[in-house]
Design a protein around this motif. Structure first.
Motif, PDB file in Angstrom:
ATOM      1  N   THR A  92       2.335  -4.639 -10.139  1.00  0.00           N
ATOM      2  CA  THR A  92       1.316  -3.941 -10.925  1.00  0.00           C
ATOM      3  C   THR A  92       0.372  -3.197  -9.986  1.00  0.00           C
ATOM      4  OG1 THR A  92       1.398  -5.632 -12.648  1.00  0.00           O
ATOM      5  CG2 THR A  92      -0.552  -4.218 -12.599  1.00  0.00           C
ATOM      6  N   VAL A  93       0.078  -1.945 -10.309  1.00  0.00           N
ATOM      7  CA  VAL A  93      -0.870  -1.159  -9.517  1.00  0.00           C
ATOM      8  C   VAL A  93      -2.279  -1.638  -9.842  1.00  0.00           C
ATOM      9  CG1 VAL A  93      -1.743   1.144  -9.007  1.00  0.00           C
ATOM     10  CG2 VAL A  93       0.695   0.818  -9.526  1.00  0.00           C
ATOM     11  N   ILE A  94      -2.933  -2.263  -8.859  1.00  0.00           N
ATOM     12  CA  ILE A  94      -4.266  -2.841  -9.087  1.00  0.00           C
ATOM     13  C   ILE A  94      -5.398  -1.939  -8.598  1.00  0.00           C
ATOM     14  CG2 ILE A  94      -3.416  -5.214  -9.072  1.00  0.00           C
ATOM     15  CD1 ILE A  94      -4.478  -5.457  -6.192  1.00  0.00           C
TER      16      ILE A  94
ATOM     17  N   LEU B 138      -2.758   0.271  -4.310  1.00  0.00           N
ATOM     18  CA  LEU B 138      -2.309  -1.067  -3.963  1.00  0.00           C
ATOM     19  C   LEU B 138      -1.493  -1.626  -5.113  1.00  0.00           C
ATOM     20  CD1 LEU B 138      -5.529  -2.682  -2.409  1.00  0.00           C
ATOM     21  CD2 LEU B 138      -3.674  -1.454  -1.243  1.00  0.00           C
ATOM     22  N   ILE B 139      -0.360  -2.234  -4.774  1.00  0.00           N
ATOM     23  CA  ILE B 139       0.531  -2.820  -5.778  1.00  0.00           C
ATOM     24  C   ILE B 139       0.658  -4.313  -5.487  1.00  0.00           C
ATOM     25  CG2 ILE B 139       2.828  -2.794  -6.808  1.00  0.00           C
ATOM     26  CD1 ILE B 139       3.116   0.089  -5.827  1.00  0.00           C
TER      27      ILE B 139
ATOM     28  N   VAL C  37       1.552   6.800  -8.026  1.00  0.00           N
ATOM     29  CA  VAL C  37       1.504   5.857  -9.148  1.00  0.00           C
ATOM     30  C   VAL C  37       0.185   6.028  -9.888  1.00  0.00           C
ATOM     31  CG1 VAL C  37       2.999   4.124  -8.054  1.00  0.00           C
ATOM     32  CG2 VAL C  37       0.531   4.086  -7.619  1.00  0.00           C
ATOM     33  N   GLY C  38       0.069   5.347 -11.034  1.00  0.00           N
ATOM     34  CA  GLY C  38      -1.167   5.341 -11.789  1.00  0.00           C
ATOM     35  C   GLY C  38      -1.713   3.925 -11.902  1.00  0.00           C
ATOM     36  N   LEU C  39      -3.004   3.830 -12.062  1.00  0.00           N
ATOM     37  CA  LEU C  39      -3.636   2.518 -12.197  1.00  0.00           C
ATOM     38  C   LEU C  39      -3.053   1.766 -13.395  1.00  0.00           C
ATOM     39  CD1 LEU C  39      -5.873   0.652 -11.068  1.00  0.00           C
ATOM     40  CD2 LEU C  39      -7.435   1.704 -12.721  1.00  0.00           C
ATOM     41  N   GLY C  40      -2.645   0.525 -13.165  1.00  0.00           N
ATOM     42  CA  GLY C  40      -2.056  -0.285 -14.222  1.00  0.00           C
ATOM     43  C   GLY C  40      -0.565  -0.096 -14.400  1.00  0.00           C
ATOM     44  N   ASP C  41       0.022   0.860 -13.695  1.00  0.00           N
ATOM     45  CA  ASP C  41       1.473   1.070 -13.798  1.00  0.00           C
ATOM     46  C   ASP C  41       2.239  -0.182 -13.371  1.00  0.00           C
ATOM     47  OD1 ASP C  41       1.099   3.653 -14.589  1.00  0.00           O
ATOM     48  OD2 ASP C  41       1.914   4.587 -12.767  1.00  0.00           O
TER      49      ASP C  41
ATOM     50  N   VAL D 253       0.851  -1.183   0.000  1.00  0.00           N
ATOM     51  CA  VAL D 253       0.000   0.000   0.000  1.00  0.00           C
ATOM     52  C   VAL D 253       0.889   1.236   0.000  1.00  0.00           C
ATOM     53  CG1 VAL D 253      -0.209   0.036   2.537  1.00  0.00           C
ATOM     54  CG2 VAL D 253      -1.954   1.156   1.122  1.00  0.00           C
ATOM     55  N   THR D 254       0.501   2.242  -0.784  1.00  0.00           N
ATOM     56  CA  THR D 254       1.238   3.490  -0.878  1.00  0.00           C
ATOM     57  C   THR D 254       0.248   4.604  -1.162  1.00  0.00           C
ATOM     58  OG1 THR D 254       3.156   4.578  -1.897  1.00  0.00           O
ATOM     59  CG2 THR D 254       1.739   3.265  -3.358  1.00  0.00           C
TER      60      THR D 254
END
Length: 262
Positions: free
Chosen positions: A139-141, A151-152, A113-117, A107-108
């Motif tokens: 992957t950022v989910i 969440l990554i 970050v961006g979604l899907g990054d 968690v961050t």
């Protein structure tokens, strides 16, 4: 699989992007006459706007960070069992591997970050390291600005113990972080207030790169995610983050039962 960083890779951890910060308006807590306010006015709950580049959030004249492997302060009894879960994300933010019923995730802050990054994560990036740095991708989910979290999901889980979640604030709080993308440090401070899904703390230094770091209570459980601040070098103001209660409520991945301490 996780691997050790090598020469070209380490060059990624130099420049740090500017920190982000949210503004807001509505008040929280009891109002007091101006003459009764000495250094710390009542905390202000914020309503979020898109992130803006802001100044650093150091509380007081000095940055009171301690390298994680030389720390002997109040949280020393729990810090060595929690710090392994703290990770540097893309050289510019901090995150924490947390326990979840659907599987551990990092968690961050959502503004990191961006979604899907696809993010690059380094565990055990420390001075006087007690182990080899572990590098993996994820992957950022999930990603959101209100609450400000992401969440990554990691490609490879490192051999570390995820941190448990809590809604219980204690008088003293700590943040294990990578300010300016540097090796891992810890800072302590005083809990001020919780309102409108936010937790406020004073005299607890953070800098660019600290965004997304976990706010730990005295039991070493994750109370919130550091995202914003308005401390100044005269010790006025407070830093703040979103509570894990707010994040769990907003998250499709996390469940209410993932909060083990209420």
């Amino acid at each position: 699989m996780a691997s050790r960083p090598h020469g070209p890779f380490l060059k990624l951890w130099g420049p740090i992007l500017a920190g982000t910060f949210f503004l807001g308006v509505s008040a929280c807590g009891k109002s007091v006459p101006d003459e009764e306010i000495i250094e710390e006015p009542a905390p202000v709950c914020v309503k979020t706007k898109p992130p803006e580049v802001r100044r650093l959030t150091q509380c007081g004249p000095t940055a009171d960070f301690t390298p994680i492997n030389s720390y002997q302060g109040e949280f020393a009894d729990i810090v060595q069992t929690r710090e392994d879960a703290v990770v540097l994300i893309d050289g510019r933010c901090t995150g924490t591997l947390i326990e979840a019923s659907a599987g551990p995730v990092v968690v961050t802050a959502g503004h990191c970050v961006g979604l899907g990054d696809r993010s690059l994560l380094v565990f055990n990036f420390e001075d006087a390291s007690d182990g080899d740095p572990l590098v993996t991708e994820g992957t950022v989910i999930e990603q959101s600005f209100a609450p400000d979290y992401a969440l990554i999901q990691l490609d490879v889980l490192p051999p570390v113990t995820p941190v448990l979640l809590s809604t219980v604030a204690t008088e003293r709080l700590a943040i294990i972080q990578h300010p300016r993308g540097r090796p891992k440090v810890i800072a302590e401070g005083r809990f001020l207030d919780s309102c409108d899904q936010l937790v406020y703390y004073s005299d607890l230094d953070t800098l660019v790169g600290s965004s997304g770091a976990g706010v730990l209570n005295r039991q070493g459980h994750l109370l919130g995610i550091h995202t914003d601040g308005d401390c100044d070098q005269r010790g006025r103001g407070s830093n703040r983050g979103w509570t894990m209660d707010a994040i769990v409520e907003a998250s499709p991945y996390l469940q209410s039962d993932d909060i083990v301490e209420r």
